[in-house]
Motif scaffolding. Structure first.
Motif, PDB file in Angstrom:
ATOM      1  N   ALA A 122      84.752 -93.231-117.927  1.00  0.00           N
ATOM      2  CA  ALA A 122      84.910 -91.790-117.700  1.00  0.00           C
ATOM      3  C   ALA A 122      83.818 -91.033-118.457  1.00  0.00           C
ATOM      4  CB  ALA A 122      86.299 -91.338-118.146  1.00  0.00           C
ATOM      5  N   ALA A 123      83.544 -91.471-119.689  1.00  0.00           N
ATOM      6  CA  ALA A 123      82.486 -90.838-120.478  1.00  0.00           C
ATOM      7  C   ALA A 123      81.129 -91.029-119.810  1.00  0.00           C
ATOM      8  CB  ALA A 123      82.467 -91.416-121.890  1.00  0.00           C
ATOM      9  N   MET A 124      80.912 -92.237-119.237  1.00  0.00           N
ATOM     10  CA  MET A 124      79.664 -92.523-118.535  1.00  0.00           C
ATOM     11  C   MET A 124      79.521 -91.633-117.296  1.00  0.00           C
ATOM     12  SD  MET A 124      78.406 -96.262-117.113  1.00  0.00           S
ATOM     13  CE  MET A 124      78.210 -97.158-118.623  1.00  0.00           C
ATOM     14  N   ALA A 125      80.619 -91.473-116.571  1.00  0.00           N
ATOM     15  CA  ALA A 125      80.592 -90.678-115.341  1.00  0.00           C
ATOM     16  C   ALA A 125      80.373 -89.198-115.634  1.00  0.00           C
ATOM     17  CB  ALA A 125      81.892 -90.879-114.562  1.00  0.00           C
ATOM     18  N   VAL A 126      81.006 -88.706-116.694  1.00  0.00           N
ATOM     19  CA  VAL A 126      80.870 -87.293-117.053  1.00  0.00           C
ATOM     20  C   VAL A 126      79.526 -87.052-117.750  1.00  0.00           C
ATOM     21  CG1 VAL A 126      81.779 -85.496-118.595  1.00  0.00           C
ATOM     22  CG2 VAL A 126      83.349 -86.822-117.141  1.00  0.00           C
ATOM     23  N   GLY A 127      79.173 -87.919-118.680  1.00  0.00           N
ATOM     24  CA  GLY A 127      77.932 -87.769-119.431  1.00  0.00           C
ATOM     25  C   GLY A 127      76.688 -87.935-118.571  1.00  0.00           C
ATOM     26  N   GLY A 128      76.846 -88.586-117.424  1.00  0.00           N
ATOM     27  CA  GLY A 128      75.727 -88.764-116.502  1.00  0.00           C
ATOM     28  C   GLY A 128      75.563 -87.609-115.533  1.00  0.00           C
ATOM     29  N   GLY A 129      76.436 -86.616-115.645  1.00  0.00           N
ATOM     30  CA  GLY A 129      76.343 -85.468-114.750  1.00  0.00           C
ATOM     31  C   GLY A 129      76.915 -85.734-113.365  1.00  0.00           C
ATOM     32  N   TYR A 130      77.681 -86.813-113.248  1.00  0.00           N
ATOM     33  CA  TYR A 130      78.229 -87.162-111.933  1.00  0.00           C
ATOM     34  C   TYR A 130      79.523 -86.410-111.629  1.00  0.00           C
ATOM     35  CZ  TYR A 130      75.040 -91.148-112.360  1.00  0.00           C
ATOM     36  OH  TYR A 130      73.934 -91.939-112.508  1.00  0.00           O
ATOM     37  N   PHE A 131      80.363 -86.265-112.637  1.00  0.00           N
ATOM     38  CA  PHE A 131      81.660 -85.612-112.446  1.00  0.00           C
ATOM     39  C   PHE A 131      81.964 -84.731-113.656  1.00  0.00           C
ATOM     40  CE2 PHE A 131      81.892 -89.461-109.853  1.00  0.00           C
ATOM     41  CZ  PHE A 131      82.400 -88.962-108.656  1.00  0.00           C
TER      42      PHE A 131
ATOM     43  N   GLY B   7      78.914 -82.742-103.095  1.00  0.00           N
ATOM     44  CA  GLY B   7      80.183 -82.632-102.386  1.00  0.00           C
ATOM     45  C   GLY B   7      81.340 -83.074-103.261  1.00  0.00           C
ATOM     46  N   LYS B   8      82.406 -83.518-102.634  1.00  0.00           N
ATOM     47  CA  LYS B   8      83.653 -83.809-103.364  1.00  0.00           C
ATOM     48  C   LYS B   8      83.641 -85.183-104.027  1.00  0.00           C
ATOM     49  CE  LYS B   8      88.669 -84.016-102.532  1.00  0.00           C
ATOM     50  NZ  LYS B   8      88.938 -85.450-102.494  1.00  0.00           N
ATOM     51  N   GLN B   9      83.103 -86.190-103.335  1.00  0.00           N
ATOM     52  CA  GLN B   9      83.303 -87.543-103.814  1.00  0.00           C
ATOM     53  C   GLN B   9      82.017 -88.365-103.956  1.00  0.00           C
ATOM     54  OE1 GLN B   9      87.333 -87.500-101.191  1.00  0.00           O
ATOM     55  NE2 GLN B   9      86.504 -89.538-101.470  1.00  0.00           N
ATOM     56  N   SER B  10      80.873 -87.716-103.789  1.00  0.00           N
ATOM     57  CA  SER B  10      79.631 -88.491-103.752  1.00  0.00           C
ATOM     58  C   SER B  10      78.742 -88.234-104.958  1.00  0.00           C
ATOM     59  CB  SER B  10      78.859 -88.182-102.465  1.00  0.00           C
ATOM     60  OG  SER B  10      79.650 -88.529-101.350  1.00  0.00           O
ATOM     61  N   THR B 185      70.570 -94.585-102.782  1.00  0.00           N
ATOM     62  CA  THR B 185      70.285 -93.147-102.799  1.00  0.00           C
ATOM     63  C   THR B 185      71.531 -92.301-103.021  1.00  0.00           C
ATOM     64  OG1 THR B 185      70.396 -93.216-100.388  1.00  0.00           O
ATOM     65  CG2 THR B 185      68.214 -93.304-101.389  1.00  0.00           C
ATOM     66  N   ALA B 186      72.695 -92.821-102.622  1.00  0.00           N
ATOM     67  CA  ALA B 186      73.938 -92.056-102.800  1.00  0.00           C
ATOM     68  C   ALA B 186      75.119 -93.011-102.710  1.00  0.00           C
ATOM     69  CB  ALA B 186      74.059 -90.980-101.732  1.00  0.00           C
ATOM     70  N   CYS B 187      76.220 -92.635-103.356  1.00  0.00           N
ATOM     71  CA  CYS B 187      77.446 -93.443-103.289  1.00  0.00           C
ATOM     72  C   CYS B 187      78.639 -92.506-103.127  1.00  0.00           C
ATOM     73  CB  CYS B 187      77.660 -94.229-104.580  1.00  0.00           C
ATOM     74  SG  CYS B 187      76.272 -95.237-105.107  1.00  0.00           S
ATOM     75  N   THR B 188      79.640 -92.972-102.413  1.00  0.00           N
ATOM     76  CA  THR B 188      80.865 -92.182-102.251  1.00  0.00           C
ATOM     77  C   THR B 188      82.061 -92.999-102.732  1.00  0.00           C
ATOM     78  OG1 THR B 188      79.898 -91.023-100.358  1.00  0.00           O
ATOM     79  CG2 THR B 188      82.303 -90.930-100.591  1.00  0.00           C
ATOM     80  N   PHE B 219      79.571 -88.534 -94.953  1.00  0.00           N
ATOM     81  CA  PHE B 219      78.843 -87.663 -94.015  1.00  0.00           C
ATOM     82  C   PHE B 219      78.971 -86.190 -94.439  1.00  0.00           C
ATOM     83  CE2 PHE B 219      79.358 -90.778 -90.170  1.00  0.00           C
ATOM     84  CZ  PHE B 219      78.449 -91.626 -90.764  1.00  0.00           C
ATOM     85  N   ASP B 220      80.203 -85.765 -94.750  1.00  0.00           N
ATOM     86  CA  ASP B 220      80.445 -84.374 -95.153  1.00  0.00           C
ATOM     87  C   ASP B 220      79.690 -84.036 -96.439  1.00  0.00           C
ATOM     88  OD1 ASP B 220      82.099 -84.104 -93.016  1.00  0.00           O
ATOM     89  OD2 ASP B 220      83.976 -83.986 -94.154  1.00  0.00           O
ATOM     90  N   ASP B 221      79.857 -84.890 -97.446  1.00  0.00           N
ATOM     91  CA  ASP B 221      79.249 -84.607 -98.748  1.00  0.00           C
ATOM     92  C   ASP B 221      77.723 -84.530 -98.655  1.00  0.00           C
ATOM     93  OD1 ASP B 221      81.717 -84.553 -99.941  1.00  0.00           O
ATOM     94  OD2 ASP B 221      81.547 -86.500-100.922  1.00  0.00           O
ATOM     95  N   MET B 222      77.151 -85.465 -97.874  1.00  0.00           N
ATOM     96  CA  MET B 222      75.693 -85.600 -97.852  1.00  0.00           C
ATOM     97  C   MET B 222      75.042 -84.817 -96.717  1.00  0.00           C
ATOM     98  SD  MET B 222      75.203 -87.492-100.482  1.00  0.00           S
ATOM     99  CE  MET B 222      73.442 -87.702-100.230  1.00  0.00           C
ATOM    100  N   GLY B 223      75.852 -84.273 -95.826  1.00  0.00           N
ATOM    101  CA  GLY B 223      75.287 -83.567 -94.673  1.00  0.00           C
ATOM    102  C   GLY B 223      74.518 -84.494 -93.751  1.00  0.00           C
ATOM    103  N   VAL B 224      75.042 -85.687 -93.557  1.00  0.00           N
ATOM    104  CA  VAL B 224      74.389 -86.660 -92.672  1.00  0.00           C
ATOM    105  C   VAL B 224      75.382 -87.111 -91.594  1.00  0.00           C
ATOM    106  CG1 VAL B 224      72.798 -87.498 -94.438  1.00  0.00           C
ATOM    107  CG2 VAL B 224      75.037 -88.601 -94.163  1.00  0.00           C
ATOM    108  N   GLY B 225      74.924 -87.970 -90.716  1.00  0.00           N
ATOM    109  CA  GLY B 225      75.773 -88.495 -89.652  1.00  0.00           C
ATOM    110  C   GLY B 225      75.322 -89.889 -89.271  1.00  0.00           C
TER     111      GLY B 225
END
Lengths: 337, 337
Positions: A122-131, B7-10, B185-188, B219-225
């Motif tokens: 959680a610290a890694m995810a938050v500290g990395g600017g991801y969440f 977006g929400k989860q990416s 490049t991205a993860c969800t 798709f929603d988060d990244m604006g792709v399809g």
């Protein structure tokens, strides 16, 4: 991207993530212990109103998460991610607790080190600017653990002196990019250590070398020592494992003496509660951290602790195949308010 | 710290982590399949020289990791962290494979989504500036899975038409902060989805809704399809689950048609190899990604794929307690060289 690592195994987020809220759910025996009045939710019913102990564990995690969101005053949709795991086969306590809640979930298996592992990630995810708002959660249940790892409860087997009592409880902590609360300043990822212990009723001995390895590594990586902490608190070595850790550390010239505590010895009164060597299970360090320890850090009664989650990476299959018990320990340095 | 979320989860690391090397270990049946000539190590011995199938799985992970380090030309002490997990009770394939290697380890449980989950976390760890060389690894074994989740092999039970064949194999990928190779490049991160499927021999149906949910969210988060990818490749839905995913996506007006592939249908020839609905298990997507897919991305034959690890979060206990099978899916977007 600036480096956020220090030394070989430690990470140091540039901006320390904040633990803004925490919640604990405990069973009857835990509620009767020394920390009884610190838990948010206590239940006399070992089934927590469910039909099985496994579902009770799922229920405890849901209660912990719900209480966490209530205490943090955030809505379900604002909880961006949950790192969680447990001891049940295929971690069904965690995955079933999050069914259809629409909260992103990454499942962990770190045995009883899961509270520390989930906090670290959680610290890694938050500290990395991801969440910005990530929960770390875990649970264990005496009855589901006993029947899975050892014997059916009805068998009434005699427990050995080094055996520990799996804590019935769940703990959850909310790690945020900003806010008020104790801060995670550094974390150390552990390695899998195996000195050949094969007794599934002596997990303290199996985990103590891993704890020493990670604590030493944290000190080396961060350039700190026992004197920099108010408490160095291991997850669930129990009295026996704690004694082994003290002895091993002395042999290596490291004096943990006055600073070392173990959640397994804090959560129960070993003698009067007849738990032999102490508490164990993911829930042991989880409910100790997410009640007493974080509250004391938040009130300034503790200035800095090293929270060292310890895990025995055994399974009933590996035990039956006469394999040793590998241990792991992850450490999270938390500073008070 | 700049935000690395979208977006929400990416999550979108500012500097895309590079998959510089990959390695695959496969069993006999897998070696006889369409990807047979792409695997690094193949064995006719289902025990991999060990005394049990669980130890064979441990051995496969060790072989995968050793091969990975050899191919990447890095020493053991330069491998900074391993994210890994498997299907065995208490993930003993992973933890035992890393015993006393002195490599930091964070254990995961994501069922058959573990290859994607471990890649996602490796990308998070590298993209956050925490580590420079992180391995993502997982495995599964037909025989250890069958006896754990279903029946003893000697029982010779009839398999249902929707059942899948757990892949015997291990895959590992090295995620680095720099170097040459395909890039993440991205993860969800997925959520736990449960539509009430209870048939443990129809995991494709249990996982398809989770796959749709995560693909749509990406798709929603990244604006792709779908048009932005050469392949959208799910982990182990099998033919049956793939058909359900296509049908569900059409109902929602999403056309995945020409782009959708499933590792469970790539790794075996379903008809000639008599695997019914296709391959499954953590190893299924792991050995498909860590042989054919990454090689094609590296040679420019694929420009961009969405790798969607799918997991059925059941356990023998939850099945016996007549509970449904929750599903989860994590997606990793990988661009070719």
């Amino acid at each position: 991207m600036a480096t956020q690592r220090k030394g070989k195994q430690s990470i140091v987020p540039e901006i320390s993530p904040v633990i803004t809220s925490w919640a604990s759910v405990a069973g009857k025996k835990e509620a009767q212990g020394p920390l009884g009045n610190r838990f948010d939710i206590k239940s006399d019913d070992s089934y927590f109103g469910q039909k099985s102990w496994e579902q009770a564990e799922r229920c405890m995690q849901q209660l912990a998460l719900k209480t966490l969101m209530k205490k943090a005053d955030i809505k379900q949709e604002d909880l961006e991610l949950v790192f969680s795991g447990d001891l049940l086969n295929q971690c069904i306590g965690s995955s079933f607790s999050l069914r259809n809640l629409n909260i992103p979930h990454l499942g962990l298996y770190g045995a009883c080190s899961t509270m520390a592992e989930s906090l670290l990630l959680a610290a890694m995810a938050v500290g990395g600017g991801y969440f910005d708002a990530v929960a770390a959660m875990t649970s264990s249940h005496f009855a589901s653990s006993e029947r899975q790892y050892r014997f059916p409860l009805g068998y009434g087997g005699q427990r050995t002196p080094t055996s520990q009592w799996t804590v019935t409880g769940a703990g959850a902590a909310l790690v945020c990019s900003s806010g008020h609360g104790p801060r995670i300043t550094a974390c150390t990822v552990g390695t899998v250590t195996d000195l050949g212990i094969k007794d599934a009723n002596n997990m303290g001995a199996a985990m103590a070398p891993a704890a020493l390895s990670t604590i030493r590594q944290h000190f080396d990586d961060m350039g700190v020592g026992p004197e920099d902490f108010d408490l160095i608190v291991t997850g669930d070595l129990g009295q026996h494992g704690k004694d082994i850790l003290l002895s091993l550390s002395q042999q290596e010239g490291l004096s943990l003496g006055g600073k070392l505590a173990d959640c397994g010895c804090l959560v129960f009164d070993n003698l009067s509660q007849d738990v032999h060597s102490g508490g164990s299970g993911c829930g042991c360090s989880a409910i100790t951290l997410c009640s007493d320890l974080l509250t004391r850090l938040n009130k300034g009664k503790l200035k800095k602790i090293l929270f060292c989650g310890t895990g025995a990476l055994l399974s009933p299959t590996s035990t039956q195949q006469n394999l040793p018990i590998p241990g792991v320990c992850h450490a999270v340095a938390i500073t008070g308010v």
